[in-house]
Design an enzyme around this catalytic site. Structure first.
Site, PDB file in Angstrom:
ATOM      1  N   GLU A 207     -16.887  24.948   3.807  1.00  0.00           N
ATOM      2  CA  GLU A 207     -15.537  24.480   3.458  1.00  0.00           C
ATOM      3  C   GLU A 207     -15.234  24.418   1.959  1.00  0.00           C
ATOM      4  O   GLU A 207     -14.699  23.423   1.471  1.00  0.00           O
ATOM      5  CB  GLU A 207     -15.285  23.101   4.100  1.00  0.00           C
ATOM      6  CG  GLU A 207     -15.508  23.107   5.605  1.00  0.00           C
ATOM      7  CD  GLU A 207     -15.253  21.752   6.273  1.00  0.00           C
ATOM      8  OE1 GLU A 207     -15.059  20.753   5.557  1.00  0.00           O
ATOM      9  OE2 GLU A 207     -15.259  21.703   7.518  1.00  0.00           O
TER      10      GLU A 207
ATOM     11  N   GLU B  64     -18.040  26.586  15.504  1.00  0.00           N
ATOM     12  CA  GLU B  64     -17.752  25.201  15.918  1.00  0.00           C
ATOM     13  C   GLU B  64     -16.562  25.166  16.882  1.00  0.00           C
ATOM     14  O   GLU B  64     -15.559  24.491  16.646  1.00  0.00           O
ATOM     15  CB  GLU B  64     -17.444  24.340  14.682  1.00  0.00           C
ATOM     16  CG  GLU B  64     -18.521  24.422  13.612  1.00  0.00           C
ATOM     17  CD  GLU B  64     -18.279  23.510  12.413  1.00  0.00           C
ATOM     18  OE1 GLU B  64     -17.431  22.598  12.485  1.00  0.00           O
ATOM     19  OE2 GLU B  64     -18.950  23.714  11.387  1.00  0.00           O
TER      20      GLU B  64
HETATM   21  C1  XIL Z   1     -18.380  16.549  12.222  1.00  0.00           C
HETATM   22  C2  XIL Z   1     -19.242  15.881  13.282  1.00  0.00           C
HETATM   23  O1  XIL Z   1     -19.003  16.476  14.521  1.00  0.00           O
HETATM   24  C3  XIL Z   1     -18.949  14.404  13.335  1.00  0.00           C
HETATM   25  O2  XIL Z   1     -19.857  13.739  14.200  1.00  0.00           O
HETATM   26  C4  XIL Z   1     -19.045  13.790  11.936  1.00  0.00           C
HETATM   27  O3  XIL Z   1     -18.639  12.451  11.989  1.00  0.00           O
HETATM   28  C5  XIL Z   1     -18.187  14.559  10.949  1.00  0.00           C
HETATM   29  O4  XIL Z   1     -18.530  15.920  10.972  1.00  0.00           O
HETATM   30  N1  XIL Z   1     -16.554  20.843  10.230  1.00  0.00           N
HETATM   31  C6  XIL Z   1     -17.922  20.866  10.096  1.00  0.00           C
HETATM   32  C7  XIL Z   1     -18.751  19.915  10.863  1.00  0.00           C
HETATM   33  O5  XIL Z   1     -18.463  21.767   9.434  1.00  0.00           O
HETATM   34  O6  XIL Z   1     -19.894  19.535  10.165  1.00  0.00           O
HETATM   35  C8  XIL Z   1     -17.968  18.683  11.235  1.00  0.00           C
HETATM   36  O7  XIL Z   1     -18.777  17.895  12.091  1.00  0.00           O
HETATM   37  C9  XIL Z   1     -16.661  19.075  11.904  1.00  0.00           C
HETATM   38  C10 XIL Z   1     -15.808  19.868  10.966  1.00  0.00           C
END
Ligand code: XIL
Length: 376
Positions: free
Chosen positions: A170, A278
Site C-alpha cells: 500500500e 486478499e
Molecule cells: C487486516 C486484518 O485482516 C485485520 O485483522 C487487521 O486488524 C488489520 O489488517 N490490507 C492488508 C491487510 O494488506 O493486511 C489488512 O488486514 C486488510 C487490508
C-alpha cells in the site's frame, strides 16, 4: 408364555434388522447423491488454473472444523496479521515468533504453500521502528539498516516454506494527485527509494522467493494508473520485483468486468506475475475511513444481496479463469462469514458476509457456482 416371549424377541430382531438395513441403504444413497452433485473442492476445481489460498490466524488453526476446512479447500495460506512488523518484531532486539511459527509449521506439516505478508507497510508497525533512543526520527541510513535487519531475519526464518512475499504494501497515495503515499514514515525519511531497498533486502535474504508489491483499489482505473507508474519506477530502478498483488477487497458494487479486465491487461503489460491476494466481496460499498454504525445498517444477508454477490463472484472468477496465464494465485481474506475483518472495518460491529462459506462454515450457494463453473 415362554413361546410368546420368544416370538416377541424374534419379531424385535427382525424389525431391527429391517430398519437398520433400510437406514444404511438410505444413508449410502445420500452420500452418493452429494458426491455426484458436489464435484470437488475449490483447490481441486481450480488446480489447472491457480492455487487458491486463504488468510488465517493461529486461532483459526486451533479450531478443528476450520482446520479441516482449510485442508479440504485451500492449497495456500497467508498469515492475516502475525508476520506484520508490529506483531512479529515488537521491540528492536526482540522478535515474537510463536504465532508466525504456528502457521509456518502447519503449512510445513500439511504441504500447503505459504505467502508472506507483509514486510514493509505504513500500518501495524512497531513504534520503535522510526525513532532513536531519544525519541527523535532516525536518519535514512539507520532506517535502511533496520529494514535490512528486519527483512533478513524474518525472510530467512521462513525461507523453506514461504514461496512469495508481499515486500511493500500500500505505498500508493489515497489522494489522486500523487503516486506515492508521502505521509508514510518510510517515505518521510527516505523518499521513494525505500521501496527499491526493501526489494533488494528481500532478494538478498531469499533469492528464490517471488517478491510482490501489494495494494488495494488496484483495479479502479485511476488508481491502477498510479500503481502502474510505481511499478514502472521500481522496474526502471532495477528493483528485483516479480509480481503485483491486487488485494481484491471488493463489493457487490465493484469492480465492473471492464475495469477488472483492463487492470489485468495493464499489469500484464509490465511482464509481472499477478496475484489476487486478499479477496472478499463485501455486501456494502467500499469506504476508507472508519466510522460508527448507523441505525438499520445491520440488515443481514438478504436474498437480494446474496444474488448480487453470486453474480459478482461468478463474473470475477470467469475473468480470473480467462487470465490464468497471468494469475499465479487467488487468496481469500479469511475463511468463512463466521469471522471476517470486514465485521470490524470500516464499521465496528457491522456484520458482513463476504466469503464463500457461511457463519456455520457451510458452503454458500455462491461456493457451488464457483466450484461447478463447468456446469453452467
Ligand atoms: C487486516 C486484518 O485482516 C485485520 O485483522 C487487521 O486488524 C488489520 O489488517 N490490507 C492488508 C491487510 O494488506 O493486511 C489488512 O488486514 C486488510 C487490508
Amino acid at each position: 408364555m415362554k413361546l410368546t416371549n420368544l416370538l416377541r424377541q424374534l419379531l424385535f430382531l427382525i424389525l431391527t434388522l429391517i430398519f437398520s438395513l433400510g437406514f444404511h441403504s438410505c444413508e449410502s444413497k445420500t452420500s452418493k447423491d452429494t458426491s455426484s452433485k458436489e464435484l470437488v473442492s475449490l483447490k481441486e476445481a481450480y488446480k489447472d488454473y491457480f492455487p487458491i489460498g486463504v488468510a488465517v490466524s493461529p486461532f483459526s488453526l486451533k479450531d478443528s472444523i476450520e482446520r479441516a476446512l482449510i485442508l479440504e479447500q485451500f492449497s495456500s495460506m497467508t498469515p492475516e496479521n502475525v508476520m506484520k512488523s508490529g506483531p512479529i518484531h515488537p521491540e528492536i532486539d526482540r522478535y515474537n515468533w510463536r504465532a508466525a511459527d504456528e502457521i509456518a509449521n502447519f503449512a510445513r506439516d500439511n504441504g500447503l504453500k505459504l505467502r508472506g505478508h507483509a514486510l514493509i507497510w505504513h500500518q501495524q508497525y512497531p513504534e520503535w521502528f522510526f525513532k532513536d533512543q531519544q525519541g527523535n526520527q532516525i536518519t535514512k541510513d539507520t532506517l535502511y539498516a533496520r529494514m535490512r535487519s528486519h527483512i533478513h531475519t524474518v525472510v530467512k526464518r521462513y525461507k523453506d516454506v514461504i514461496y512469495a512475499w508481499d515486500v511493500v504494501n500500500e505505498a500508493v497515495a489515497d489522494s489522486t494527485h500523487m503516486v506515492y503515499r508521502e505521509s508514510s514514515p518510510f517515505y518521510q525519511i527516505a523518499g521513494e527509494e525505500y521501496l527499491v531497498k526493501a526489494f533488494e533486502f528481500a532478494k538478498e535474504a531469499d533469492p528464490d522467493a517471488k517478491l510482490y508489491y501489494n495494494d488495494y483499489n488496484a483495479v479502479r482505473p485511476e488508481k491502477a494508473k498510479r500503481i502502474h507508474q510505481l511499478l514502472e519506477n521500481l522496474i526502471q530502478s532495477g528493483a528485483p520485483i516479480d509480481g503485483v498483488g491486487i488485494q481484491g477487497h471488493w463489493s457487490i458494487y465493484e469492480p465492473s468486468e471492464t475495469a477488472l479486465r483492463n487492470a489485468l491487461d495493464l499489469y500484464s503489460s509490465l511482464d509481472l506475475e499477478i496475484q489476487i491476494t486478499e479477496l472478499d466481496i463485501s455486501i456494502f460499498p467500499w469506504e476508507k475511513h472508519q466510522r460508527p454504525l448507523k441505525e438499520g445498517e445491520n440488515k443481514g444477508f438478504t436474498p437480494e444481496l446474496e444474488q448480487k454477490q453470486i453474480a459478482q463472484y461468478q463474473m470475477i472468477f470467469e475473468v480470473f479463469r480467462d487470465y490464468k496465464d497471468a494469475l499465479t494465485g487467488v487468496t481469500f481474506w479469511n475463511i468463512s462469514d463466521r469471522y471476517s475483518w470486514l465485521d470490524h472495518y470500516p464499521v465496528e460491529g457491522r456484520k458482513n458476509y463476504p466469503l464463500l462459506f457461511d457463519t456455520e462454515l457451510q458452503p454458500k450457494k455462491v461456493y457451488h457456482k464457483i466450484v461447478n463453473f463447468n456446469q453452467e
